[in-house]
Design a protein around this motif. Structure first.
Motif, mmCIF file in Angstrom:
data_model
loop_
_atom_site.group_PDB
_atom_site.id
_atom_site.type_symbol
_atom_site.label_atom_id
_atom_site.label_comp_id
_atom_site.label_asym_id
_atom_site.label_seq_id
_atom_site.Cartn_x
_atom_site.Cartn_y
_atom_site.Cartn_z
ATOM 1 N N VAL A 1 27.965 -34.471 42.066
ATOM 2 C CA VAL A 1 27.880 -33.393 43.048
ATOM 3 C C VAL A 1 28.087 -33.986 44.434
ATOM 4 N N ALA A 2 29.193 -33.635 45.064
ATOM 5 C CA ALA A 2 29.472 -34.098 46.416
ATOM 6 C C ALA A 2 28.532 -33.418 47.403
ATOM 7 N N ASN A 3 28.408 -34.051 48.571
ATOM 8 C CA ASN A 3 27.598 -33.533 49.667
ATOM 9 C C ASN A 3 26.106 -33.639 49.327
ATOM 10 N N ARG A 4 25.272 -32.848 50.004
ATOM 11 C CA ARG A 4 23.826 -33.041 49.958
ATOM 12 C C ARG A 4 23.109 -32.011 49.089
ATOM 13 N N GLU B 1 16.362 -41.308 52.922
ATOM 14 C CA GLU B 1 15.184 -41.498 52.062
ATOM 15 C C GLU B 1 14.509 -40.183 51.705
ATOM 16 N N LYS B 2 15.318 -39.110 51.664
ATOM 17 C CA LYS B 2 14.731 -37.793 51.413
ATOM 18 C C LYS B 2 15.590 -36.889 50.540
ATOM 19 N N HIS B 3 16.908 -36.982 50.665
ATOM 20 C CA HIS B 3 17.809 -36.072 49.971
ATOM 21 C C HIS B 3 18.795 -36.846 49.096
ATOM 22 N N SER B 4 19.529 -36.117 48.268
ATOM 23 C CA SER B 4 20.557 -36.734 47.432
ATOM 24 C C SER B 4 21.932 -36.448 48.034
ATOM 25 N N LEU B 5 22.788 -37.468 48.058
ATOM 26 C CA LEU B 5 24.115 -37.349 48.662
ATOM 27 C C LEU B 5 25.182 -37.903 47.723
ATOM 28 N N HIS B 6 26.230 -37.142 47.511
ATOM 29 C CA HIS B 6 27.406 -37.587 46.747
ATOM 30 C C HIS B 6 27.061 -38.135 45.364
ATOM 31 N N GLY B 7 26.082 -37.492 44.712
ATOM 32 C CA GLY B 7 25.771 -37.864 43.338
ATOM 33 C C GLY B 7 24.753 -38.963 43.179
ATOM 34 N N GLY B 8 24.213 -39.472 44.295
ATOM 35 C CA GLY B 8 23.207 -40.521 44.210
ATOM 36 C C GLY B 8 23.759 -41.904 44.498
ATOM 37 N N THR B 9 22.878 -42.880 44.452
ATOM 38 C CA THR B 9 23.237 -44.259 44.778
ATOM 39 C C THR B 9 24.402 -44.769 43.944
ATOM 40 N N ILE C 1 32.773 -27.146 46.689
ATOM 41 C CA ILE C 1 31.807 -26.049 46.684
ATOM 42 C C ILE C 1 30.843 -26.287 47.841
ATOM 43 N N TRP C 2 30.274 -25.219 48.396
ATOM 44 C CA TRP C 2 29.391 -25.368 49.554
ATOM 45 C C TRP C 2 28.221 -26.306 49.230
ATOM 46 N N PRO C 3 27.762 -27.103 50.195
ATOM 47 C CA PRO C 3 26.671 -28.056 49.935
ATOM 48 C C PRO C 3 25.359 -27.365 49.579
ATOM 49 N N ASP C 4 24.577 -28.051 48.743
ATOM 50 C CA ASP C 4 23.260 -27.578 48.304
ATOM 51 C C ASP C 4 23.325 -26.178 47.705
ATOM 52 N N ALA C 5 24.468 -25.848 47.121
ATOM 53 C CA ALA C 5 24.692 -24.480 46.630
ATOM 54 C C ALA C 5 23.685 -24.060 45.570
ATOM 55 N N ILE C 6 23.242 -25.008 44.751
ATOM 56 C CA ILE C 6 22.327 -24.667 43.670
ATOM 57 C C ILE C 6 21.011 -24.107 44.196
#
Length: 341
Positions: free
Chosen positions: A72-75, A96-104, A302-307
């Motif tokens: 999942v791209a973006n945040r 240190e709070k959110h997930s970005l571009h699928g994780g580390t 797709i728009w970020p954080d869409a879920i």
């Protein structure tokens, strides 16, 4: 067509590079992150994307230079979401709070497989295990880069899963159409009247705002610097409510080089990022010393954080479905279309 070893990952996995040519373009693609390392237009000697000469620099400077971001791209806010009544916690890798571009260890940092190589086309794939980075479902992703007639870089992505999950892939090249140290003089036009409002942590609030009267109004072409010097650009522009047919959504151009680039996509959103956080002194292709604003990202997705927002386009992928977005980058020099519109 050429296949060569580009480097070796810390765990010993070899990284390969393929060069393809066609349609007036040449491109170099890495198995690491499915990275578009280099893109050039016949008759113009400088690269049109930012990249590095060595694998070590990709690992050092990160920032997804030319990579495919996902699953999942973006945040995703707090790295959490709920699907079919079950809660999931993702890998946290942004402030240190959110997930970005699928994780580390998202797909932009993994080694892919070259499945088929032709003179002007390559097919790649990567398999993701259930639970990786916190996501459910075993997922198979395929990616095809093709160089078509009239300066077209065609990007076709597909993904399937064996369990309900999320999927939102994005191509993450930093474009620079003149080979200079800054893209602030580039001109940009985006076919969107709305954008997603975000918090100070770049997480969508759920509100859609009008670009009218803001620095983000790119409905008519204007310089990137006229906006970015006021407020940094790292925003999702709302193109449609759902995925649609392949259509032009944005144009980036440089008066200095005479090169113009149309971005075409089936996706409902376009993340624009002005590269403000590119590390100063990063050693780019052909000796370019990169820094803030050295490249500009236009990422259909797709728009970020869409879920986590009712009414946003859905990023859910189920076992009986196929994720199938398409993108095209159309590059031309001295293109009259842009000036006439």
């Amino acid at each position: 067509m050429a296949l060569e070893q580009f480097g070796v990952m810390p765990d010993g996995t070899p990284v390969e590079r393929v060069t393809i040519t066609g349609g007036g373009l040449s491109a170099k693609i890495l198995s690491y992150g499915a990275v578009l390392q280099d893109l050039r237009l016949d008759g113009f000697e400088k690269p049109l994307v930012l990249g590095f000469e060595t694998l070590e620099n990709y690992l050092t400077y990160k920032s997804h230079f030319g990579a495919t971001a996902g699953r999942v791209a973006n945040r995703i806010c707090d790295g959490r979401f709920e699907l079919d009544g079950k809660s999931y916690q993702l890998d946290i890798n942004f402030i240190e709070k959110h997930s970005l571009h699928g994780g580390t260890h998202g797909i932009g940092t993994r080694v892919w497989t070259f499945d088929k190589i032709e003179a002007d086309k390559i097919e790649m794939s990567i398999d993701l295990a259930d639970g990786e980075m916190g996501y459910p479902g075993n997922m198979k992703i395929k990616l095809v880069y093709s160089l078509l007639a009239n300066g077209v870089l065609d990007i076709l992505m597909t993904a399937t899963t064996d369990a309900p999950t999320l999927c939102n892939l994005a191509h993450h090249s930093y474009f620079n159409l003149e080979g200079s140290a800054s893209i602030l003089d580039h001109e940009l036009q985006i076919d969107s009247s709305r954008y997603t409002e975000v918090s100070s942590e770049l997480i969508p609030t759920g509100k859609l705002l009008s670009v009218e009267g803001t620095t983000l109004d790119f409905r008519a072409k204007k310089s990137i610097g006229s906006a970015s010097k006021v407020t940094p650009i790292d925003n999702n522009f709302c193109i449609e409510e759902t995925a649609g047919s392949l259509r032009r959504v944005a144009t980036l151009s440089s008066a200095a080089s005479g090169i113009s680039m149309d971005v075409m996509t089936t996706e409902p959103g376009l993340q624009a990022y002005d590269g403000v956080n590119i590390k100063q002194g990063a050693p780019g292709l052909d000796g370019l010393v990169m820094g803030s604003h050295s490249g500009f990202c236009l990422e259909p997705q797709i728009w970020p954080d869409a879920i986590n927002h009712e009414g946003f386009p859905s990023p859910i992928l189920r076992p009986d479905e196929e994720y199938l977005p398409a993108h095209a980058i159309c590059v031309q020099q001295k293109l009259d279309w842009f000036d006439a519109n």
